[in-house]
Motif scaffolding. Structure first.
Motif, PDB file in Angstrom:
ATOM      1  N   SER A  90     100.539   6.712  29.189  1.00  0.00           N
ATOM      2  CA  SER A  90     101.237   5.481  28.819  1.00  0.00           C
ATOM      3  C   SER A  90     102.139   5.750  27.617  1.00  0.00           C
ATOM      4  O   SER A  90     102.037   6.792  26.951  1.00  0.00           O
ATOM      5  N   TRP A  91     103.000   4.776  27.320  1.00  0.00           N
ATOM      6  CA  TRP A  91     103.855   4.897  26.145  1.00  0.00           C
ATOM      7  C   TRP A  91     103.019   5.057  24.877  1.00  0.00           C
ATOM      8  O   TRP A  91     103.305   5.913  24.037  1.00  0.00           O
ATOM      9  N   GLN A  92     101.949   4.279  24.761  1.00  0.00           N
ATOM     10  CA  GLN A  92     101.130   4.339  23.554  1.00  0.00           C
ATOM     11  C   GLN A  92     100.426   5.687  23.434  1.00  0.00           C
ATOM     12  O   GLN A  92     100.303   6.234  22.327  1.00  0.00           O
ATOM     13  N   GLN A  93      99.976   6.244  24.538  1.00  0.00           N
ATOM     14  CA  GLN A  93      99.360   7.572  24.488  1.00  0.00           C
ATOM     15  C   GLN A  93     100.365   8.618  24.006  1.00  0.00           C
ATOM     16  O   GLN A  93     100.034   9.495  23.194  1.00  0.00           O
ATOM     17  N   ASN A  94     101.586   8.526  24.493  1.00  0.00           N
ATOM     18  CA  ASN A  94     102.621   9.452  24.037  1.00  0.00           C
ATOM     19  C   ASN A  94     102.902   9.289  22.554  1.00  0.00           C
ATOM     20  O   ASN A  94     103.028  10.279  21.822  1.00  0.00           O
ATOM     21  N   VAL A  95     102.998   8.060  22.100  1.00  0.00           N
ATOM     22  CA  VAL A  95     103.247   7.818  20.678  1.00  0.00           C
ATOM     23  C   VAL A  95     102.112   8.381  19.833  1.00  0.00           C
ATOM     24  O   VAL A  95     102.335   9.040  18.806  1.00  0.00           O
ATOM     25  N   ASP A  96     100.882   8.137  20.271  1.00  0.00           N
ATOM     26  CA  ASP A  96      99.728   8.640  19.523  1.00  0.00           C
ATOM     27  C   ASP A  96      99.736  10.172  19.478  1.00  0.00           C
ATOM     28  O   ASP A  96      99.479  10.781  18.430  1.00  0.00           O
ATOM     29  N   PHE A  97     100.029  10.783  20.621  1.00  0.00           N
ATOM     30  CA  PHE A  97     100.013  12.249  20.668  1.00  0.00           C
ATOM     31  C   PHE A  97     101.094  12.842  19.785  1.00  0.00           C
ATOM     32  O   PHE A  97     100.819  13.726  18.949  1.00  0.00           O
ATOM     33  N   PHE A  98     102.332  12.409  19.942  1.00  0.00           N
ATOM     34  CA  PHE A  98     103.420  13.029  19.192  1.00  0.00           C
ATOM     35  C   PHE A  98     103.342  12.713  17.703  1.00  0.00           C
ATOM     36  O   PHE A  98     103.764  13.535  16.875  1.00  0.00           O
TER      37      PHE A  98
END
Length: 310
Positions: free
Chosen positions: A113-121
């Motif tokens: 999800s978008w939030q998972q990507n934000v958290d990862f990066f």
């Protein structure tokens, strides 16, 4: 600005000494590949790279399963965000000891999800800041940066984020050459740290033979995008740019049915591409930035009708 041309570890012999000697003999400036698992192998790699005066770009592949010999580079759905971060942290930890120029990372997962990507990066860029090792995130199928639009959004979210541009993957995902996304290409160029100069087209991430006339439109398009990156890097005052002609065997190279005979020679193509881009880079250096046209959206592009296997 200086151009360093590296070769992928995946395009040559498995044994270290033949691989490095072939690399030197062909005039490459370095190697791009993963850091060896064992301390002994790491020490040998480091010494051999120094002895051959070769640069090294450390390749990180996160969230995968090395025991899956057929698809080890594909992220596994069961691998958590923390697993991806741990894999990245491991490469960063040893990159400095290996004298790596930076880490080029296939990271994330296209199903996040978008939030998972934000958290990862967010956390990956914290690792970069804490370690002092630059991370260049690759545009790659099956990964977070698998298409132009999610990449645009993440670059806008993280102004400090740098990328390895392998646009061949996007040609497959978008099923077209991606001049249609010129503004995104310009944004990518402004953040580009490294280029993988493989040529893709609408149905495959690697043309079987970039010297063939049927693939000239794809070759010229990719070179137009790489010129955009070089122009941006010159304007940013980068002293050095890096490029890896990442033509590969492992299902990237088309094969004949039944015999699995490759239809072209990967190493020959890799060497040809390296020399072609060296010549083009040298020519670009003779051209004043104000005279180049790559900053403009291409229109009415005329494709060549003749072909030379320089």
């Amino acid at each position: 600005m200086e151009l360093l041309v590296l070769r992928s570890i995946w395009s040559g012999p498995e044994s270290l000494e033949p691989l490095l000697q072939q690399t030197v003999d062909a005039g490459f400036n370095g190697i791009e590949g993963p850091i060896p698992d064992s301390p002994t192998a790491r020490r040998e790699w480091q010494q051999q790279l120094q002895d051959h005066n070769l640069a090294f770009i450390a390749e990180a592949t996160t969230g995968s399963d090395k025991s899956d010999s057929g698809n080890w580079w594909i992220p596994k759905p069961e691998r958590s965000l923390q697993d991806h971060l741990d894999d990245l942290r491991w490469t960063i930890e040893y990159a400095a000891a290996m004298d790596a120029l930076f880490v080029s990372a296939m990271t994330g997962y296209d199903a996040w999800s978008w939030q998972q990507n934000v958290d990862f990066f967010s956390q990956a860029l914290e690792l970069q800041q804490q370690s002092g090792i630059t991370i260049s995130f690759e545009t790659h199928r099956s990964r977070s940066l698998f298409n132009p639009w999610i990449t645009r959004d993440l670059l806008q979210q993280f102004p400090q984020m740098q990328i390895t541009c392998d646009f061949s993957h996007w040609c497959v995902v978008c099923e077209r050459l991606i001049d249609s996304e010129w503004e995104i290409l310009q944004l990518c160029a402004s953040r580009a740290r490294h280029i993988h100069s493989r040529v893709g087209f609408a149905q495959h991430a690697q043309v079987s033979e970039p010297r063939a006339p049927e693939y000239q439109a794809a070759l010229i398009a990719h070179e137009r995008w790489w010129d955009l990156i070089w122009q941006s890097q010159k304007l940013r005052g980068l002293p050095r740019t890096t490029m890896t002609p990442e033509f590969l065997w492992d299902n990237y190279m088309s094969t004949l049915p039944f015999t699995q005979q490759p239809v072209a020679d990967v190493w020959q193509i890799t060497c040809w591409m390296a020399e072609r881009q060296r010549q083009r880079f040298a020519q670009l250096g003779k051209t004043k930035l104000g005279q180049t046209q790559v900053s403009q959206t291409p229109t009415n592009i005329v494709q060549p009708t003749e072909h030379s296997r320089d």
